[in-house]
Design a protein around this motif. Sequence first.
Motif, short mmCIF file in Angstrom:
data_model
loop_
_atom_site.label_atom_id
_atom_site.label_comp_id
_atom_site.label_asym_id
_atom_site.label_seq_id
_atom_site.Cartn_x
_atom_site.Cartn_y
_atom_site.Cartn_z
N MET A 12 0.83 -1.20 0.00
CA MET A 12 0.00 0.00 0.00
C MET A 12 0.86 1.24 0.00
N THR A 13 0.45 2.23 -0.76
CA THR A 13 1.18 3.49 -0.75
C THR A 13 0.60 4.45 0.28
N GLY A 14 -0.70 4.32 0.56
CA GLY A 14 -1.33 5.13 1.60
C GLY A 14 -1.63 6.53 1.13
N GLN A 15 -2.83 7.03 1.47
CA GLN A 15 -3.23 8.38 1.12
C GLN A 15 -3.80 9.10 2.33
N ASN A 16 -3.41 8.69 3.51
CA ASN A 16 -4.00 9.19 4.73
C ASN A 16 -2.92 9.50 5.74
N PRO A 17 -3.26 10.13 6.87
CA PRO A 17 -2.28 10.42 7.90
C PRO A 17 -1.62 9.15 8.41
N ALA A 18 -0.41 9.28 8.91
CA ALA A 18 0.28 8.15 9.50
C ALA A 18 -0.51 7.61 10.66
N PRO A 19 -0.47 6.28 10.90
CA PRO A 19 -1.26 5.69 11.98
C PRO A 19 -1.04 6.35 13.33
N ASP A 20 0.20 6.84 13.61
CA ASP A 20 0.43 7.42 14.93
C ASP A 20 -0.24 8.77 15.08
N ALA A 21 -0.83 9.31 13.98
CA ALA A 21 -1.54 10.58 14.07
C ALA A 21 -3.03 10.37 14.29
N VAL A 22 -3.46 9.12 14.30
CA VAL A 22 -4.88 8.80 14.39
C VAL A 22 -5.40 9.03 15.81
N VAL A 23 -6.56 9.67 15.90
CA VAL A 23 -7.24 9.87 17.18
C VAL A 23 -8.47 8.97 17.18
N ILE A 24 -8.56 8.07 18.15
CA ILE A 24 -9.63 7.08 18.19
C ILE A 24 -10.60 7.42 19.31
N ASP A 25 -11.89 7.49 18.96
CA ASP A 25 -12.94 7.80 19.93
C ASP A 25 -13.36 6.51 20.63
N THR A 26 -13.05 6.41 21.91
CA THR A 26 -13.43 5.22 22.68
C THR A 26 -14.56 5.52 23.66
N SER A 27 -15.27 6.65 23.43
CA SER A 27 -16.35 7.02 24.35
C SER A 27 -17.64 6.28 24.06
N LYS A 28 -17.77 5.72 22.85
CA LYS A 28 -18.96 4.96 22.50
C LYS A 28 -18.55 3.80 21.60
N PRO A 29 -19.36 2.75 21.56
CA PRO A 29 -18.99 1.59 20.74
C PRO A 29 -19.00 1.94 19.26
N HIS A 30 -18.18 1.22 18.50
CA HIS A 30 -18.15 1.41 17.05
C HIS A 30 -18.39 0.04 16.40
N PRO A 31 -19.24 -0.01 15.37
CA PRO A 31 -19.57 -1.30 14.75
C PRO A 31 -18.35 -2.10 14.30
N ALA A 32 -17.33 -1.44 13.74
CA ALA A 32 -16.15 -2.19 13.26
C ALA A 32 -15.43 -2.86 14.42
N ARG A 33 -15.34 -2.17 15.57
CA ARG A 33 -14.64 -2.74 16.71
C ARG A 33 -15.49 -3.81 17.39
N MET A 34 -16.82 -3.63 17.42
CA MET A 34 -17.70 -4.67 17.94
C MET A 34 -17.59 -5.93 17.08
N TYR A 35 -17.56 -5.74 15.79
CA TYR A 35 -17.41 -6.85 14.84
C TYR A 35 -16.11 -7.58 15.12
N ASP A 36 -15.05 -6.83 15.38
CA ASP A 36 -13.76 -7.43 15.71
C ASP A 36 -13.87 -8.26 16.99
N TRP A 37 -14.59 -7.76 17.97
CA TRP A 37 -14.76 -8.49 19.23
C TRP A 37 -15.55 -9.79 18.99
N TYR A 38 -16.62 -9.70 18.17
CA TYR A 38 -17.39 -10.90 17.86
C TYR A 38 -16.52 -11.98 17.23
N LEU A 39 -15.56 -11.53 16.41
CA LEU A 39 -14.69 -12.47 15.69
C LEU A 39 -13.51 -12.94 16.53
N GLY A 40 -13.44 -12.48 17.79
CA GLY A 40 -12.36 -12.90 18.67
C GLY A 40 -11.08 -12.10 18.52
#
Length: 271
Positions: free
Chosen positions: A1-29
Motif C-alpha cells: 500500500m502506498t497510503g493516502q491518509n495520515p500516518a497511523p500514529d496521528a490517528v485519534v480514536i474515539d473510545t467514548s462509545k462503541p463502534h460497529p467495526a470494533r464490535m465486529y472485531d470483538w465478535y470475531l475474537g
Amino acid sequence: MTGQNPAPDAVVIDTSKPHPARMYDWYLGGKDNYPVDEEMGRQMLALDPRVPVMARVNRAFMHRATRWLAHHGVRQFLDIGTGIPTEPNLHQVAQEIAPDARVVYCDNDPIVLAHAAALLRSTSAGVTEYLQADVREPDTIIEGAKRILDFDQPVALSLVALLHFVPDEDGAHALVDRLLSELPTGSYLMMTHATADFTPEESAAATEKLRAAGVTLALRSRDEFARFFHGLDLVEPGVEVAHKWHPELGEPVPGQDDGVIPGYGAVARKL
C-alpha cells in the motif's frame, strides 16, 4: 500500500462509545477493540447468542462472493465498510485467483486505517489501497477510488454488513445509487444486510440498546433489501439468506444452521 491518509500514529480514536467495526472485531475474537465495544457486544449476545456466528457468516459470504466475482473476470474491487482487517481479507481472496486484482478499501473508523496501513499488503502484480471516508460521502469515495481503479472497466462494489447502520433518513438507497452511477456496465454490487424478518422482538431490543449507545441500526425487510438492486441483474439464486448464497464456494460456518441467521446477501450485475 502506498497510503493516502495520515500516518497511523496521528490517528485519534474515539473510545467514548462503541463502534460497529470494533464490535465486529470483538465478535470475531479479535484484540482491536475497547471495553465500550465489548460491553455492548455482550449486551447483544445476551439478546441473541448467535451474533458471533452472524459476523462469521458475513465474512464467509464476502469470501464466496469475491471468489465468484474473480472467477467471472472481475479484477477491481471497492470495499466500503471494510472493518478491521482479518485473515483472509478481500484482496487476499481476489488475488489468490487473480494476482493482478486491484482493491480499494474504505472505512470511516481511524482504528481501521491504522491497522489497514500495517496489514493490507498486495501481491506484486496487484494493488491494495485504503481510503478513510464514510459511505455518506460517496463523492469523496469515488474521487479517491478513481486514483487507484480504472472506472472504464468493471468494478465490484462491496457493501457487506454496512447499510444496516445507515438509516433511511440518511438516504441509504440513494447513496448506493450514487456509487453505482459512476461504475461502468458489467460492474457488480455485492451486499449483506441484517434483518428483523425472523427475530422481530430480539431485533427491536437490539436496535434500542444500540441507539441508546449512539449507534443507529436500520434493519430492513427482504423487500427493502432487494430495492438496493433495482435495475440490476441479480446473480442466481438472487436475494438469499446469506449463508445459502453459493455455499459450494466456501466452507460452512460452525453454527450457521442452528436456527435462522437473520440476514440477507446478494450479488447483482449492472446492465
